[in-house]
Design a protein around this motif. Structure first.
Motif, PDB file in Angstrom:
ATOM      1  N   GLY A 177       0.808  -1.214   0.000  1.00  0.00           N
ATOM      2  CA  GLY A 177       0.000   0.000   0.000  1.00  0.00           C
ATOM      3  C   GLY A 177       0.843   1.267   0.000  1.00  0.00           C
ATOM      4  N   SER A 178       0.235   2.360  -0.399  1.00  0.00           N
ATOM      5  CA  SER A 178       0.971   3.617  -0.561  1.00  0.00           C
ATOM      6  C   SER A 178       1.428   4.225   0.755  1.00  0.00           C
ATOM      7  N   ALA A 179       0.660   4.039   1.840  1.00  0.00           N
ATOM      8  CA  ALA A 179       1.076   4.619   3.123  1.00  0.00           C
ATOM      9  C   ALA A 179       2.409   4.025   3.568  1.00  0.00           C
ATOM     10  N   ALA A 180       2.571   2.716   3.410  1.00  0.00           N
ATOM     11  CA  ALA A 180       3.834   2.070   3.767  1.00  0.00           C
ATOM     12  C   ALA A 180       4.936   2.444   2.790  1.00  0.00           C
ATOM     13  N   SER A 181       4.597   2.490   1.498  1.00  0.00           N
ATOM     14  CA  SER A 181       5.596   2.831   0.485  1.00  0.00           C
ATOM     15  C   SER A 181       6.112   4.257   0.675  1.00  0.00           C
ATOM     16  N   LEU A 185       9.959   4.617   1.262  1.00  0.00           N
ATOM     17  CA  LEU A 185      10.605   5.008   0.003  1.00  0.00           C
ATOM     18  C   LEU A 185      10.352   6.459  -0.384  1.00  0.00           C
ATOM     19  N   GLY A 186       9.373   7.103   0.251  1.00  0.00           N
ATOM     20  CA  GLY A 186       9.048   8.470  -0.131  1.00  0.00           C
ATOM     21  C   GLY A 186       8.304   8.564  -1.440  1.00  0.00           C
ATOM     22  N   MET A 187       7.666   7.462  -1.863  1.00  0.00           N
ATOM     23  CA  MET A 187       6.882   7.456  -3.099  1.00  0.00           C
ATOM     24  C   MET A 187       5.749   6.456  -2.951  1.00  0.00           C
ATOM     25  N   THR A 188       4.700   6.618  -3.747  1.00  0.00           N
ATOM     26  CA  THR A 188       3.576   5.699  -3.692  1.00  0.00           C
ATOM     27  C   THR A 188       3.960   4.340  -4.273  1.00  0.00           C
ATOM     28  N   ASP A 189       3.122   3.345  -4.045  1.00  0.00           N
ATOM     29  CA  ASP A 189       3.411   2.023  -4.615  1.00  0.00           C
ATOM     30  C   ASP A 189       3.343   2.064  -6.139  1.00  0.00           C
ATOM     31  N   VAL A 190       2.525   2.960  -6.694  1.00  0.00           N
ATOM     32  CA  VAL A 190       2.459   3.104  -8.154  1.00  0.00           C
ATOM     33  C   VAL A 190       3.778   3.654  -8.690  1.00  0.00           C
ATOM     34  N   GLU A 191       4.320   4.655  -8.003  1.00  0.00           N
ATOM     35  CA  GLU A 191       5.604   5.237  -8.422  1.00  0.00           C
ATOM     36  C   GLU A 191       6.751   4.251  -8.226  1.00  0.00           C
ATOM     37  N   ALA A 192       6.632   3.380  -7.233  1.00  0.00           N
ATOM     38  CA  ALA A 192       7.704   2.416  -6.941  1.00  0.00           C
ATOM     39  C   ALA A 192       7.619   1.169  -7.803  1.00  0.00           C
ATOM     40  N   HIS A 193       6.549   1.024  -8.554  1.00  0.00           N
ATOM     41  CA  HIS A 193       6.313  -0.180  -9.352  1.00  0.00           C
ATOM     42  C   HIS A 193       7.446  -0.426 -10.353  1.00  0.00           C
ATOM     43  N   GLY A 194       7.779  -1.691 -10.526  1.00  0.00           N
ATOM     44  CA  GLY A 194       8.712  -2.095 -11.572  1.00  0.00           C
ATOM     45  C   GLY A 194      10.167  -2.132 -11.175  1.00  0.00           C
ATOM     46  N   SER A 195      10.464  -1.859  -9.900  1.00  0.00           N
ATOM     47  CA  SER A 195      11.868  -1.818  -9.487  1.00  0.00           C
ATOM     48  C   SER A 195      12.065  -2.533  -8.158  1.00  0.00           C
ATOM     49  N   LEU A 196      13.246  -3.102  -8.007  1.00  0.00           N
ATOM     50  CA  LEU A 196      13.710  -3.582  -6.712  1.00  0.00           C
ATOM     51  C   LEU A 196      14.563  -2.458  -6.143  1.00  0.00           C
ATOM     52  N   HIS A 197      14.109  -1.862  -5.064  1.00  0.00           N
ATOM     53  CA  HIS A 197      14.786  -0.716  -4.473  1.00  0.00           C
ATOM     54  C   HIS A 197      15.736  -1.190  -3.377  1.00  0.00           C
ATOM     55  N   SER A 198      16.895  -0.588  -3.318  1.00  0.00           N
ATOM     56  CA  SER A 198      17.852  -0.885  -2.264  1.00  0.00           C
ATOM     57  C   SER A 198      17.999   0.349  -1.396  1.00  0.00           C
ATOM     58  N   ILE A 199      17.761   0.192  -0.095  1.00  0.00           N
ATOM     59  CA  ILE A 199      17.845   1.332   0.812  1.00  0.00           C
ATOM     60  C   ILE A 199      18.885   1.068   1.893  1.00  0.00           C
ATOM     61  N   ASN A 200      19.442   2.153   2.403  1.00  0.00           N
ATOM     62  CA  ASN A 200      20.439   2.092   3.470  1.00  0.00           C
ATOM     63  C   ASN A 200      19.890   2.835   4.677  1.00  0.00           C
ATOM     64  N   LEU A 201      19.590   2.103   5.733  1.00  0.00           N
ATOM     65  CA  LEU A 201      19.052   2.691   6.959  1.00  0.00           C
ATOM     66  C   LEU A 201      20.140   2.670   8.026  1.00  0.00           C
ATOM     67  N   ASN A 202      20.946   3.710   8.022  1.00  0.00           N
ATOM     68  CA  ASN A 202      22.060   3.810   8.979  1.00  0.00           C
ATOM     69  C   ASN A 202      22.932   2.555   8.989  1.00  0.00           C
ATOM     70  N   GLY A 203      23.288   2.114   7.779  1.00  0.00           N
ATOM     71  CA  GLY A 203      24.174   0.960   7.654  1.00  0.00           C
ATOM     72  C   GLY A 203      23.464  -0.357   7.451  1.00  0.00           C
ATOM     73  N   VAL A 204      22.154  -0.394   7.613  1.00  0.00           N
ATOM     74  CA  VAL A 204      21.378  -1.616   7.366  1.00  0.00           C
ATOM     75  C   VAL A 204      20.847  -1.564   5.936  1.00  0.00           C
ATOM     76  N   MET A 205      21.356  -2.458   5.082  1.00  0.00           N
ATOM     77  CA  MET A 205      20.957  -2.492   3.680  1.00  0.00           C
ATOM     78  C   MET A 205      19.777  -3.445   3.502  1.00  0.00           C
ATOM     79  N   VAL A 206      18.747  -2.967   2.814  1.00  0.00           N
ATOM     80  CA  VAL A 206      17.534  -3.761   2.635  1.00  0.00           C
ATOM     81  C   VAL A 206      17.051  -3.630   1.193  1.00  0.00           C
ATOM     82  N   ASP A 207      16.678  -4.759   0.584  1.00  0.00           N
ATOM     83  CA  ASP A 207      16.052  -4.751  -0.735  1.00  0.00           C
ATOM     84  C   ASP A 207      14.546  -4.632  -0.549  1.00  0.00           C
TER      85      ASP A 207
END
Length: 239
Positions: A177-181, A185-207
């Motif tokens: 859902g968009s609230a979680a996205s 991620l700072g974007m809606t689930d529609v905007e995030a569609h089609g990609s595997l995003h990699s984020i860094n949360l203070n050294g914790v890397m998450v796909d």
């Protein structure tokens, strides 16, 4: 005599209007207060703005969960007894995060309960998972009466959600859902569609992938769109 009276009144009106103009009157109505006796050109009075102090997020997983379950920083999410606790396996490698609980979730004390339970469990099964192998949580532990968070509550709880993910430290994160996205991620689930995003949360890397909420997956095309994003987690897990 009458003519003289008109001259006197006219002069009085002229002088009065000149005083108001010199005092700074240039519009009929102004929302801001003005000091009419202040010197010409003085700035209008302004009300002092008092900012609310920033919400301090607890810095351990257990403390954060208890804060989400019992904190009073967001009255709109409801009382503690109507909030849904995160559950699951923090060592399973996959965290699933949704925005706010559904009404059936609040009633049962479990996320993705009621009529959404079979579809959610089927989606987990397609990933080779079940509820016992994931960590399941929501951005807001309670459900606002409107079903959506206000901007202020969403901002505060988004910061807590990022800490939540960091403390769990999953290899993969599925945002529903968009609230979680938007929170992560700072974007809606529609905007995030089609990609595997990699984020860094203070050294914790998450796909991360984001999909629409099962509540709105009512057509074959919508379900296929969600499945395309979910597959990215499987593909990444196999590499």
């Amino acid at each position: 005599m009458g003519f003289a009276t008109e001259i006197t009144i006219g002069d009085h009106v002229s002088n009065t209007m000149r005083w108001w103009r010199d005092a700074g009157v240039d519009v009929m109505i102004d929302e801001e207060p003005r000091s009419w006796l202040a010197p010409t050109g003085a700035a209008p009075a302004r009300k002092a703005t008092v900012s609310a102090p920033p919400v301090q997020t607890p810095q351990t997983l257990d403390a954060l969960v208890e804060w989400l379950m019992t904190g009073n920083d967001w009255p709109e999410v409801g009382p503690a007894q109507r909030r849904v606790r995160p559950v699951g396996n923090i060592d399973g490698g996959l965290m699933v995060l949704t925005g706010v609980p559904e009404k059936a979730d609040v009633d049962s004390g479990q996320l993705f309960a009621g009529e959404l339970a079979p579809l959610f469990d089927k989606m987990l099964g397609a990933l080779g998972r079940d509820r016992s192998s994931i960590y399941l949580a929501s951005v807001s532990a309670g459900r606002p009466p409107s079903g959506t968070l206000s901007a202020g509550a969403h901002k505060s709880l988004s910061e807590a959600a990022r800490d939540h993910v960091r403390f769990v430290a999953p290899k993969q994160l599925w945002l529903i859902g968009s609230a979680a996205s938007c929170a992560i991620l700072g974007m809606t689930d529609v905007e995030a569609h089609g990609s595997l995003h990699s984020i860094n949360l203070n050294g914790v890397m998450v796909d991360v992938v984001a999909t629409a909420h099962p509540r709105i997956l009512t057509t074959k095309d919508q379900k296929q769109r969600a499945w395309l994003n979910m597959q990215r987690l499987i593909e990444k897990d196999d590499t």
